[in-house]
Scaffold this motif. Structure first.
Motif, PDB file in Angstrom:
ATOM      1  N   THR A  23       0.835  -1.199   0.000  1.00  0.00           N
ATOM      2  CA  THR A  23       0.000   0.000   0.000  1.00  0.00           C
ATOM      3  C   THR A  23       0.871   1.251   0.000  1.00  0.00           C
ATOM      4  N   THR A  27       1.871   4.684  -2.865  1.00  0.00           N
ATOM      5  CA  THR A  27       1.318   5.937  -2.359  1.00  0.00           C
ATOM      6  C   THR A  27       2.415   6.878  -1.867  1.00  0.00           C
ATOM      7  N   LEU A  66      -4.986  -0.880  -3.042  1.00  0.00           N
ATOM      8  CA  LEU A  66      -5.009   0.346  -2.244  1.00  0.00           C
ATOM      9  C   LEU A  66      -3.866   1.281  -2.638  1.00  0.00           C
ATOM     10  N   SER A  69      -4.508   2.840  -6.112  1.00  0.00           N
ATOM     11  CA  SER A  69      -5.568   3.850  -6.001  1.00  0.00           C
ATOM     12  C   SER A  69      -5.030   5.122  -5.352  1.00  0.00           C
ATOM     13  N   GLY A  70      -4.235   4.958  -4.276  1.00  0.00           N
ATOM     14  CA  GLY A  70      -3.647   6.122  -3.624  1.00  0.00           C
ATOM     15  C   GLY A  70      -2.697   6.875  -4.538  1.00  0.00           C
TER      16      GLY A  70
END
Length: 233
Positions: A23, A27, A66, A69-70
């Motif tokens: 994740t 990000t 995740l 998407s971030g």
């Protein structure tokens, strides 16, 4: 031994840690410091069967979802400012350019999926996809497919390598030395290749100081007829 310690870890703990790592990879670009590929393979060495691999692969795929998407939202919100920031300059323009070619190239969705297998570049692609206005549904569909394949393949390789090393502990040091030498060799080759490309791109297209063609012009600038050098009849 490290492999023995990893082998005693709870698969659910491994799954949670890997999901968090992946994740943050897309990000906050943590993969620039701790490569996500190495993290997945290391997690794989703690697994001992298809069931554990499937569990951790599902968690890792969620982490990819995740993170991608971030990263896409980060690029959508801040655009190319991330690329021009201090951290972006530290990444290196050549890596940004490679990720941009993937995000805008003719390879389309399959190229986005395959980008997960490119170290560092896989962390930059989601940001550029968002900055360049790529539709989220299109992007995330291919990013999710590529992330699932990436995590599953590397976990499987890590599990196989871990099992092999446990059964052949006497080969640990020689194999580690060979792997280190291979990594150093590839790094040197890659750096020299980039340097050669940079030097080739800055070289002039024609040879400097080439002599002018004979008979084209006289020293004064006007064409010199060929008959001027012939003796009078």
């Amino acid at each position: 031994m490290l492999l023995d310690i990893l082998g005693q870890l709870d698969p659910y703990l491994v799954a949670a840690v890997l999901a968090a790592v992946l994740t943050l990879d897309n990000t906050l670009l943590t993969g620039l410091v701790v490569p996500a590929d190495a993290s997945i393979i290391l997690a794989g060495t703690a697994l001992s069967g298809p069931g554990e691999i499937a569990l951790v692969a599902a968690a890792g795929t969620l982490g990819c979802l995740l993170g991608a998407s971030g990263g896409w939202l980060l690029g959508r919100r801040y655009g190319m400012r991330v690329r021009r920031s201090r951290a972006g300059r530290w990444v290196g323009e050549h890596r940004w350019a490679r990720a941009e070619r993937i995000a805008t190239g003719a390879g389309g969705g399959p190229a986005l999926a395959a980008a997960h297998f490119l170290p560092v570049v896989n962390s930059l692609t989601p940001i550029l996809a968002g900055a360049l206005g790529m539709p989220y549904r299109y992007f995330i569909r291919w990013a999710l497919a590529g992330g699932a394949a990436w995590v599953t393949v590397y976990l499987t390789l890590g599990s196989l390598a871990g099992g092999f090393m446990r059964e052949n502990a006497h080969l640990t040091v020689p194999l580690a030395a060979c792997a280190a030498l291979l990594a150093v060799g590839l790094a040197v080759i890659s750096r020299r290749t980039r340097a050669a490309r940079a030097a080739g791109g800055s070289a002039p297209s024609g040879a400097a100081g080439a002599a002018p063609e004979a008979g084209i012009s006289a020293p004064g600038g006007s064409p010199e007829p060929e008959s001027a050098s012939r003796p009078p009849r």
